[in-house]
Motif scaffolding. Structure first.
Motif, short mmCIF file in Angstrom:
data_model
loop_
_atom_site.label_atom_id
_atom_site.label_comp_id
_atom_site.label_asym_id
_atom_site.label_seq_id
_atom_site.Cartn_x
_atom_site.Cartn_y
_atom_site.Cartn_z
N GLY A 111 0.80 -1.23 0.00
CA GLY A 111 0.00 0.00 0.00
C GLY A 111 0.82 1.27 0.00
N GLY A 112 2.14 1.13 0.11
CA GLY A 112 3.00 2.30 0.16
C GLY A 112 3.16 2.97 -1.18
N GLY A 113 3.43 4.27 -1.16
CA GLY A 113 3.64 5.06 -2.38
C GLY A 113 3.88 6.50 -1.99
N VAL A 114 4.02 7.34 -2.98
CA VAL A 114 4.24 8.77 -2.70
C VAL A 114 3.04 9.60 -3.11
N GLY A 115 1.93 8.97 -3.46
CA GLY A 115 0.74 9.70 -3.84
C GLY A 115 0.74 10.13 -5.30
N ALA A 116 -0.41 10.63 -5.72
CA ALA A 116 -0.55 11.09 -7.11
C ALA A 116 0.18 12.42 -7.28
N HIS A 117 1.03 12.50 -8.31
CA HIS A 117 1.84 13.69 -8.55
C HIS A 117 2.24 13.75 -10.01
N PHE A 118 2.96 14.80 -10.37
CA PHE A 118 3.55 14.85 -11.71
C PHE A 118 4.94 15.45 -11.58
N ASP A 119 5.80 15.14 -12.56
CA ASP A 119 7.17 15.63 -12.58
C ASP A 119 7.38 16.50 -13.81
N HIS A 120 8.39 17.34 -13.76
CA HIS A 120 8.73 18.18 -14.90
C HIS A 120 9.79 17.55 -15.79
N GLU A 142 -4.01 12.60 -16.62
CA GLU A 142 -3.92 13.61 -17.67
C GLU A 142 -2.64 14.44 -17.54
N LEU A 143 -2.41 15.27 -18.56
CA LEU A 143 -1.29 16.21 -18.57
C LEU A 143 -1.60 17.34 -17.59
N CYS A 144 -0.62 17.69 -16.76
CA CYS A 144 -0.82 18.72 -15.74
C CYS A 144 -0.05 19.99 -16.09
N ASP A 145 -0.43 21.09 -15.45
CA ASP A 145 0.31 22.34 -15.58
C ASP A 145 0.36 23.03 -14.22
N GLU A 146 0.87 24.27 -14.20
CA GLU A 146 1.06 24.95 -12.92
C GLU A 146 -0.24 25.34 -12.24
N ASN A 147 -1.36 25.22 -12.96
CA ASN A 147 -2.65 25.60 -12.38
C ASN A 147 -3.37 24.44 -11.71
N VAL A 148 -2.80 23.23 -11.75
CA VAL A 148 -3.46 22.08 -11.17
C VAL A 148 -3.55 22.24 -9.65
N GLU A 149 -4.64 21.78 -9.07
CA GLU A 149 -4.85 21.93 -7.62
C GLU A 149 -4.07 20.86 -6.86
N LEU A 150 -3.39 21.29 -5.79
CA LEU A 150 -2.59 20.39 -4.97
C LEU A 150 -3.16 20.28 -3.57
N LEU A 151 -2.86 19.17 -2.91
CA LEU A 151 -3.25 19.01 -1.51
C LEU A 151 -2.48 19.98 -0.64
N PRO A 152 -3.07 20.42 0.48
CA PRO A 152 -2.40 21.38 1.37
C PRO A 152 -1.31 20.73 2.22
N HIS A 153 -0.18 20.43 1.60
CA HIS A 153 0.96 19.86 2.33
C HIS A 153 2.19 20.67 1.95
N SER A 154 2.93 21.14 2.95
CA SER A 154 4.01 22.09 2.71
C SER A 154 5.19 21.49 1.93
N LEU A 169 1.26 16.93 -3.95
CA LEU A 169 0.35 15.85 -4.33
C LEU A 169 -0.92 16.42 -4.95
N LEU A 170 -1.41 15.74 -5.97
CA LEU A 170 -2.59 16.21 -6.69
C LEU A 170 -3.84 16.05 -5.83
N ALA A 171 -4.66 17.10 -5.82
CA ALA A 171 -5.89 17.06 -5.03
C ALA A 171 -6.96 16.21 -5.70
N ASP A 172 -6.97 16.20 -7.03
CA ASP A 172 -8.00 15.44 -7.76
C ASP A 172 -7.31 14.65 -8.87
N PHE A 173 -7.11 13.37 -8.61
CA PHE A 173 -6.42 12.52 -9.59
C PHE A 173 -7.41 11.55 -10.19
N GLN A 174 -7.55 11.62 -11.51
CA GLN A 174 -8.47 10.74 -12.23
C GLN A 174 -7.65 9.87 -13.19
N PRO A 175 -7.36 8.62 -12.82
CA PRO A 175 -6.54 7.77 -13.69
C PRO A 175 -7.24 7.41 -14.98
#
Length: 384
Positions: free
Chosen positions: A120-129, A147-159, A163-169
């Protein structure tokens, strides 16, 4: 280990930075390069970048290394993942993985990050540059791509975790040991360990941003400019309004900057040094005892093999058909003739065998001096 029945030309034309690709077990035989205990040991060492990510729904925790040696004994039943950067700098078998991906230029390769996760381990839904090849080492992992992400994608509130707030595989694969998944830049993805003992090797590639290039190139330029190189206007005429910055002044000021920035040769030399700068400059790889040219000549005459330091970065720029600029660990070397031939070979071959007694004895003084310089700065070693 090398990729079997893999068409690099087709991959570069059809997939590279365009779309993901699943490559099922392309190795003649797969052998996991590093054991979990060895990876955990690296995470406890100073000078090694590591992170421990824990999940206690819905919260995510992040601890940066070096980790205490007893930290893994105190982990509970919640899923967790250990990430260790630049493992290729410390373990030759991991560095050897990179040789299968040399169809991408050296200057684009960053490092090999290795992860270990329990069920069950992982680093969560994210994207890299950047582009990444995800090589499954041990166990199984489910990869979901979105999907393809950009700088406007919503992220979870973690400093510290983006991590993506809404990930739809949109796609899903389960990777077994030896499988590879290529993910282009900015494609959302999430990997989840299926069962304990899941290890993944992430081969990442450098992708400098325009802001990064301008910032660092400008700093380098400024360091070399003279204070007396200033704006002058000996033909100054009286203006109707003293508050105006007139077009001639703007043109001259702009020219002062652009003539420096547009110097392609200076930029190339700077970029070679900048791009090959050590990933971890705090680690001193220099030998305890430096070598003179005669020491190098004697070792090579005895059949020594030149080994690249896996932590070192090698690239070159061709200046003429018979000369190159060699860049190694932030240093530049002007090479011609036999010296240039060796420079090109050492950029392409992690283990350089000079061959016959005749070829070794034919090495001239500049070439031997180059090898000595690289040896003394810790970029190569000699192995008898």
């Amino acid at each position: 280990m090398h990729l079997r029945d893999f068409d690099a030309d087709k991959f570069l034309s059809e997939y590279w930075q365009k779309k993901p690709l699943l490559i099922r077990s392309p190795w003649a035989s797969w052998s996991n390069p590093v054991e979990p205990d060895e990876l955990a040991g690296l995470a406890c060492e100073a000078g090694v970048e590591s992170r421990l990510i824990t999940q206690s729904a819905p919260e995510w925790g992040l601890e940066n290394g070096p980790l205490p040696e007893d930290r893994f004994d105190r982990l509970g039943k919640d899923p967790w993942t250990l990430l260790v950067q630049s493992v290729d700098h410390h373990i030759p078998c991991v560095a050897a993985l990179l040789e299968s991906f040399r169809f991408v230029p050296n200057w684009r390769i960053d490092d090999v990050m290795v992860s270990y996760a329990v069920d069950g381990g992982g680093v969560g839904a994210h994207f890299d540059h950047y582009d990444v090849f995800l090589v499954q080492g041990l166990g199984r992992r489910r990869w979901e791509l979105g999907e393809l992400c950009d700088e406007n994608v919503e992220l979870l509130p973690h400093s510290n975790l983006s991590l993506l707030a809404d990930f739809q595989p949109t796609d899903e694969w389960i990777l077994e040991a030896g499988d590879i998944l290529y993910v282009p830049p900015r494609i959302a993805h999430r990997g989840t360990a299926i069962g304990d003992g899941c290890m993944t090797y992430s081969i990442g590639f450098r992708a400098p941003s325009c802001a990064e290039l301008i910032d660092n190139w400008a700093d380098d330029l400024a360091d070399g400019l003279l204070d007396q190189d200033r704006y002058t206007d000996p033909g100054l005429a009286k203006q109707d309004n003293p508050g105006e910055i007139d077009p001639d002044a703007i043109a001259q000021l702009h020219s002062m900057i652009t003539e420096k920035i547009l110097d392609r040769s200076s930029f190339a030399r700077w970029f070679g040094r900048y791009n090959t700068s050590p990933k971890n400059p705090d680690i001193d790889w220099r030998p305890e005892t430096s070598a003179e040219v005669d020491d190098i000549r004697r070792s090579l005459a005895e059949g020594a093999v030149i080994l690249r330091n896996p932590a070192s970065r090698f690239s070159f720029i061709r200046e003429t058909p018979s000369s190159v600029l060699l860049f190694v660990d932030g240093q530049s070397f002007e090479c011609t003739g036999a010296q240039a031939e060796l420079a090109e070979r050492i950029c392409a071959e992690p283990r350089l065998i000079l061959g016959s007694d005749k070829s070794r004895s034919a090495l001239d003084l500049p070439t031997l001096s180059l090898i000595a310089d690289l040896f003394n700065q810790g970029s190569v070693a000699l192995d008898l």
